[in-house]
Design a protein around this motif. Structure first.
Motif, PDB file in Angstrom:
ATOM      1  N   VAL A 108      12.141 -11.687  31.687  1.00  0.00           N
ATOM      2  CA  VAL A 108      11.474 -12.533  30.701  1.00  0.00           C
ATOM      3  C   VAL A 108      11.864 -12.099  29.296  1.00  0.00           C
ATOM      4  N   LEU A 109      12.088 -13.075  28.426  1.00  0.00           N
ATOM      5  CA  LEU A 109      12.200 -12.853  26.993  1.00  0.00           C
ATOM      6  C   LEU A 109      10.960 -13.440  26.338  1.00  0.00           C
ATOM      7  N   ILE A 110      10.205 -12.604  25.626  1.00  0.00           N
ATOM      8  CA  ILE A 110       9.059 -13.068  24.841  1.00  0.00           C
ATOM      9  C   ILE A 110       9.480 -13.025  23.377  1.00  0.00           C
ATOM     10  N   SER A 111       9.725 -14.202  22.811  1.00  0.00           N
ATOM     11  CA  SER A 111      10.231 -14.289  21.445  1.00  0.00           C
ATOM     12  C   SER A 111       9.056 -14.432  20.478  1.00  0.00           C
ATOM     13  N   ALA A 112       8.429 -13.282  20.166  1.00  0.00           N
ATOM     14  CA  ALA A 112       7.236 -13.285  19.322  1.00  0.00           C
ATOM     15  C   ALA A 112       7.538 -13.004  17.855  1.00  0.00           C
ATOM     16  N   ALA A 113       8.777 -12.659  17.527  1.00  0.00           N
ATOM     17  CA  ALA A 113       9.123 -12.329  16.143  1.00  0.00           C
ATOM     18  C   ALA A 113       9.138 -13.564  15.258  1.00  0.00           C
ATOM     19  N   HIS A 163      21.935 -17.322  28.978  1.00  0.00           N
ATOM     20  CA  HIS A 163      21.204 -16.829  30.155  1.00  0.00           C
ATOM     21  C   HIS A 163      20.184 -17.885  30.587  1.00  0.00           C
ATOM     22  N   PRO A 164      20.659 -18.977  31.133  1.00  0.00           N
ATOM     23  CA  PRO A 164      19.773 -20.110  31.437  1.00  0.00           C
ATOM     24  C   PRO A 164      18.699 -19.814  32.480  1.00  0.00           C
ATOM     25  N   ARG A 165      18.870 -18.785  33.300  1.00  0.00           N
ATOM     26  CA  ARG A 165      17.893 -18.497  34.347  1.00  0.00           C
ATOM     27  C   ARG A 165      16.772 -17.566  33.883  1.00  0.00           C
ATOM     28  N   THR A 166      16.939 -16.971  32.710  1.00  0.00           N
ATOM     29  CA  THR A 166      15.906 -16.076  32.183  1.00  0.00           C
ATOM     30  C   THR A 166      14.702 -16.882  31.710  1.00  0.00           C
ATOM     31  N   LYS A 167      13.521 -16.465  32.103  1.00  0.00           N
ATOM     32  CA  LYS A 167      12.299 -17.105  31.631  1.00  0.00           C
ATOM     33  C   LYS A 167      12.091 -16.750  30.153  1.00  0.00           C
ATOM     34  N   ILE A 168      11.734 -17.740  29.342  1.00  0.00           N
ATOM     35  CA  ILE A 168      11.541 -17.512  27.909  1.00  0.00           C
ATOM     36  C   ILE A 168      10.178 -18.022  27.477  1.00  0.00           C
ATOM     37  N   VAL A 169       9.450 -17.161  26.761  1.00  0.00           N
ATOM     38  CA  VAL A 169       8.169 -17.518  26.159  1.00  0.00           C
ATOM     39  C   VAL A 169       8.357 -17.513  24.648  1.00  0.00           C
ATOM     40  N   GLY A 170       8.074 -18.640  24.009  1.00  0.00           N
ATOM     41  CA  GLY A 170       8.228 -18.747  22.565  1.00  0.00           C
ATOM     42  C   GLY A 170       6.895 -18.706  21.833  1.00  0.00           C
ATOM     43  N   PHE A 171       6.976 -18.574  20.515  1.00  0.00           N
ATOM     44  CA  PHE A 171       5.790 -18.616  19.654  1.00  0.00           C
ATOM     45  C   PHE A 171       6.014 -19.670  18.577  1.00  0.00           C
TER      46      PHE A 171
END
Length: 414
Positions: free
Chosen positions: A281-286, A324-332
């Motif tokens: 997972v990538l959590i893009s909180a910045a 990396h299309p298969r990586t789960k991404i959470v945005g803010f």
């Protein structure tokens, strides 16, 4: 919390901070180091997170801190001798009711005895029983640095590590191998016996603000504090994840991999490299800068006037998704000066156009930036109903990690 008849007053603080250790029983074993004075507050920190705590002391520990202090701290009678109740078996036999033996502080003498299988104090008897039964044991050393540097102490520690015993600290300062801080001890205990819902998962988090150079002195940045990102990293770590955080702050947790990135370009490069190493997972909180500029190599004089020419920065999520299309991404998604309906509309659009799995939306003009609390709404890529959370950022991080656990569980089931 509601009080019950005949309950020790100490237990009135139970679960007032979190439920991360709810239902867990911790035996805090104290030996004869001056750091034993720290154990009163340490015990209470575990209780604040929902744990039941019992103390066992060596005779020499009683020279440093009175057992009554630990009875106050834990709300339970302190074990200072093994009696006909066979306390070591009650807690750590095969059918024992304890989840963890935490020896804090542990002297060089106690470490040597445990490594040699000697059990001539209540603490070492508890250790022999717990190790023999395969129960979790964690040790927090505290002694003078010269003692810690003795070859036999190092050999004993390595020997016990090979048995699966985890060590926390020490912190080397002023010629002393000092006991680790309570925050570090509590976090490591949470990771050892807490929820562990993300054990084996790799979580990548971006956090805080970026900064774009104008000249060697001046920068352009924003008000994002990074508190949410820090809480997310801590929560992922306590749940057993392998955590990397990319930011320009300093969290200072031994088990969390920190990558310094000042500019939007540096952060994007760091994230793409890390994703190449494999993350779930990538959590893009910045709060990444939308614009940058060509910085002056010399300080711009204040009497010269200042004219800046901007250009757009790279879009981190777009590049991450493409690579990396298969990586789960959470945005803010942060907005200011809009009502709730408009906030959610814009967040939903970003969620869909960016191909995110989840997005966290909040309206920052009403609070959130730089504070310890926030009001956010989680939106999902599927049909799941939006989820609003209001409260401390630690609570928001906990709920979001629950949702990420569900996301990864669904992925694993596919």
């Amino acid at each position: 919390m509601p009080q019950t008849p005949n309950e020790h007053p100490t237990l009135w603080i139970k679960s007032t901070r979190s439920d991360s250790l709810k239902g867990k029983t911790i035996v805090l074993a104290v030996t004869g180091s001056i750091a034993a004075v720290r154990t009163v507050e340490l015990a209470r920190e575990f209780i604040r997170r929902g744990a039941d705590v019992y103390a066992v002391m060596s005779e020499s520990a009683g020279w440093i801190i009175n057992p009554m202090a630990l009875q106050y701290a834990t709300g339970n009678e302190v074990i200072t001798a093994i009696t006909g109740n066979v306390e070591h078996v009650e807690f750590f036999g095969n059918l024992g009711r304890a989840d963890l033996l935490l020896i804090a502080p542990a002297t060089a003498n106690t470490i040597g005895k445990i490594a040699a299988g000697i059990d001539d104090t209540p603490v070492t008897t508890f250790a022999t029983t717990a190790i023999g039964a395969g129960k979790p044991v964690m040790i927090v050393p505290a002694m003078h640095e010269d003692m810690y540097d003795h070859p036999a102490v190092g050999e004993n520690i390595e020997k016990m590590k090979s048995w699966g015993i985890r060590f926390i600290g020490p912190k080397i300062e002023e010629g002393i191998a000092k006991i680790a801080g309570n925050d570090e001890i509590v976090l490591e205990v949470e990771r050892e016996i807490g929820k562990r819902t993300l054990c084996g998962k790799k979580i990548l988090i971006t956090s805080g603000s970026t900064a774009e150079s104008i000249d060697p002195i001046r920068i352009l940045t924003n008000r994002a504090s990074g508190k949410t990102g820090n809480e997310l990293a801590l929560e992922a770590y306590r749940r057993g994840a392998d955590v990397t955080i990319v930011h320009r702050n300093r969290l200072g947790v031994t088990g969390i991999n920190e990558i310094y990135a000042e500019t939007a370009d540096q952060m994007t490069d760091a994230v793409l490299y890390e994703l190449g190493e494999g993350h779930d997972v990538l959590i893009s909180a910045a709060a990444i800068a939308d614009y940058t500029l060509d910085a002056s190599e010399q300080k711009i004089k204040s009497d010269e006037g200042l004219e800046l020419k901007f250009r757009p920065t790279r879009k981190l999520i777009k590049e991450a998704k493409e690579a990396h299309p298969r990586t789960k991404i959470v945005g803010f998604k942060a907005e200011a000066g809009v009502d709730t309906e408009e906030l959610l509309k814009r967040a939903r659009k970003t969620l869909e156009t960016s191909g995110l799995d989840m997005i966290v939306a909040n309206e920052v003009s009403k609070g959130g930036i730089g504070t310890d609390n926030n009001n956010v709404t989680i939106l999902y890529s599927g049909k799941k109903e939006d989820l609003n959370i209001e409260g401390p950022k630690s609570l928001i991080a906990s709920v979001l990690m629950d949702e990420i656990t569900s996301l990864l569980t669904a992925k694993d089931d596919e």
